[in-house]
Design a protein around this motif. Sequence first.
Motif, PDB file in Angstrom:
ATOM      1  N   THR A 158       0.824  -1.212   0.000  1.00  0.00           N
ATOM      2  CA  THR A 158       0.000   0.000   0.000  1.00  0.00           C
ATOM      3  C   THR A 158       0.859   1.262   0.000  1.00  0.00           C
ATOM      4  O   THR A 158       1.806   1.369   0.772  1.00  0.00           O
ATOM      5  N   LEU A 159       0.487   2.201  -0.876  1.00  0.00           N
ATOM      6  CA  LEU A 159       1.033   3.550  -0.829  1.00  0.00           C
ATOM      7  C   LEU A 159      -0.010   4.428  -0.166  1.00  0.00           C
ATOM      8  O   LEU A 159      -1.115   4.589  -0.682  1.00  0.00           O
ATOM      9  N   TYR A 160       0.313   4.957   0.984  1.00  0.00           N
ATOM     10  CA  TYR A 160      -0.621   5.769   1.774  1.00  0.00           C
ATOM     11  C   TYR A 160      -0.203   7.228   1.639  1.00  0.00           C
ATOM     12  O   TYR A 160       0.810   7.653   2.195  1.00  0.00           O
ATOM     13  N   THR A 165       0.859  14.166   9.521  1.00  0.00           N
ATOM     14  CA  THR A 165       2.230  13.868   9.119  1.00  0.00           C
ATOM     15  C   THR A 165       2.419  12.366   8.917  1.00  0.00           C
ATOM     16  O   THR A 165       1.603  11.556   9.356  1.00  0.00           O
ATOM     17  N   GLU A 166       3.514  12.003   8.271  1.00  0.00           N
ATOM     18  CA  GLU A 166       3.837  10.590   8.079  1.00  0.00           C
ATOM     19  C   GLU A 166       3.942   9.871   9.421  1.00  0.00           C
ATOM     20  O   GLU A 166       3.454   8.747   9.578  1.00  0.00           O
ATOM     21  N   ASP A 194       1.980   5.986  13.299  1.00  0.00           N
ATOM     22  CA  ASP A 194       1.650   5.657  14.689  1.00  0.00           C
ATOM     23  C   ASP A 194       0.215   5.155  14.794  1.00  0.00           C
ATOM     24  O   ASP A 194      -0.066   4.198  15.526  1.00  0.00           O
ATOM     25  N   SER A 195      -0.688   5.784  14.052  1.00  0.00           N
ATOM     26  CA  SER A 195      -2.087   5.375  14.064  1.00  0.00           C
ATOM     27  C   SER A 195      -2.249   3.949  13.541  1.00  0.00           C
ATOM     28  O   SER A 195      -2.991   3.139  14.113  1.00  0.00           O
ATOM     29  N   ILE A 196      -1.543   3.626  12.462  1.00  0.00           N
ATOM     30  CA  ILE A 196      -1.625   2.281  11.886  1.00  0.00           C
ATOM     31  C   ILE A 196      -0.986   1.256  12.824  1.00  0.00           C
ATOM     32  O   ILE A 196      -1.522   0.166  13.039  1.00  0.00           O
ATOM     33  N   GLN A 197       0.149   1.619  13.392  1.00  0.00           N
ATOM     34  CA  GLN A 197       0.853   0.698  14.285  1.00  0.00           C
ATOM     35  C   GLN A 197       0.017   0.349  15.514  1.00  0.00           C
ATOM     36  O   GLN A 197       0.064  -0.784  16.006  1.00  0.00           O
ATOM     37  N   ASN A 198      -0.765   1.317  15.998  1.00  0.00           N
ATOM     38  CA  ASN A 198      -1.567   1.099  17.203  1.00  0.00           C
ATOM     39  C   ASN A 198      -3.019   0.755  16.896  1.00  0.00           C
ATOM     40  O   ASN A 198      -3.857   0.743  17.802  1.00  0.00           O
ATOM     41  N   SER A 199      -3.308   0.479  15.645  1.00  0.00           N
ATOM     42  CA  SER A 199      -4.670   0.152  15.260  1.00  0.00           C
ATOM     43  C   SER A 199      -5.079  -1.200  15.843  1.00  0.00           C
ATOM     44  O   SER A 199      -4.281  -2.144  15.884  1.00  0.00           O
ATOM     45  N   THR A 227       2.651  18.020   0.891  1.00  0.00           N
ATOM     46  CA  THR A 227       2.587  19.377   1.425  1.00  0.00           C
ATOM     47  C   THR A 227       2.772  20.369   0.276  1.00  0.00           C
ATOM     48  O   THR A 227       2.970  19.987  -0.874  1.00  0.00           O
ATOM     49  N   GLY A 228       2.728  21.643   0.608  1.00  0.00           N
ATOM     50  CA  GLY A 228       3.011  22.674  -0.383  1.00  0.00           C
ATOM     51  C   GLY A 228       1.764  23.256  -1.015  1.00  0.00           C
ATOM     52  O   GLY A 228       0.631  22.875  -0.702  1.00  0.00           O
ATOM     53  N   ASP A 229       1.990  24.201  -1.931  1.00  0.00           N
ATOM     54  CA  ASP A 229       0.898  24.922  -2.573  1.00  0.00           C
ATOM     55  C   ASP A 229       0.345  24.205  -3.804  1.00  0.00           C
ATOM     56  O   ASP A 229      -0.623  24.674  -4.397  1.00  0.00           O
TER      57      ASP A 229
END
Length: 208
Positions: free
Chosen positions: A49-51, A57-58, A63-68, A81-83
């Motif tokens: 998967t490319l998320y 932030t990455e 962290d969210s996926i690891q603790n899911s 990021t960026g314009d």
Amino acid sequence: MVQRLRTGVEVLDRKLGGGIPTGSLVALCAQPASQAELFLHELTAMRGTLYVTLGRTEAAVADSIQNSPTRTGTPTIRHVTGDAPIDNAAKFVSALPEASNLIVDPADVLERHDADRYRNFLNEVQNHLQNTGSMAVFYCLDGIAVPPGRDTTRHMADVVFDLETHVGSDEIENRLTVPKFRGGRALTDVVKLGLAEEVTIDTSRDIA
């Protein structure tokens, strides 16, 4: 016969004839305070998967996926990021490998930019999905201010998942409808999802 890619939710995959057709762009529309992210997390366990994150932030996504509480994989996470988010996201999408998932979270950032450029981006994504036999899920937040490009996302998408969260007096219900499904039949019934330790279909009782 069109090849299918499993979502990881067994009963849902069965209802969808084996999963999502390869090359499909899926719009997952849900309220910002829902547990829809668990569906994205479980999807990462199915294949590479490319998320692409356009909000957190990455490190926060990792962290969210690891603790899911659900089963997960080890996705490649890229923060846009960026314009020029559409151009920056396109650079990552062009490197999508064969038979993989692309997750865009949230799509709202892209939906607020130039309509023609966003439509061209979606066409490029779909072409790349077809060429690689992959699938994409655009996480669309159904909040107070829905972006002007939301109709474009839903129109261009091959599959639309609408997830509604209902807070009752004694429980929270997550109801999934699939009003659009190119390459197959849209579901005629409402699916009650259990979004807790894993994404499941709740068959405990009928939906009112």
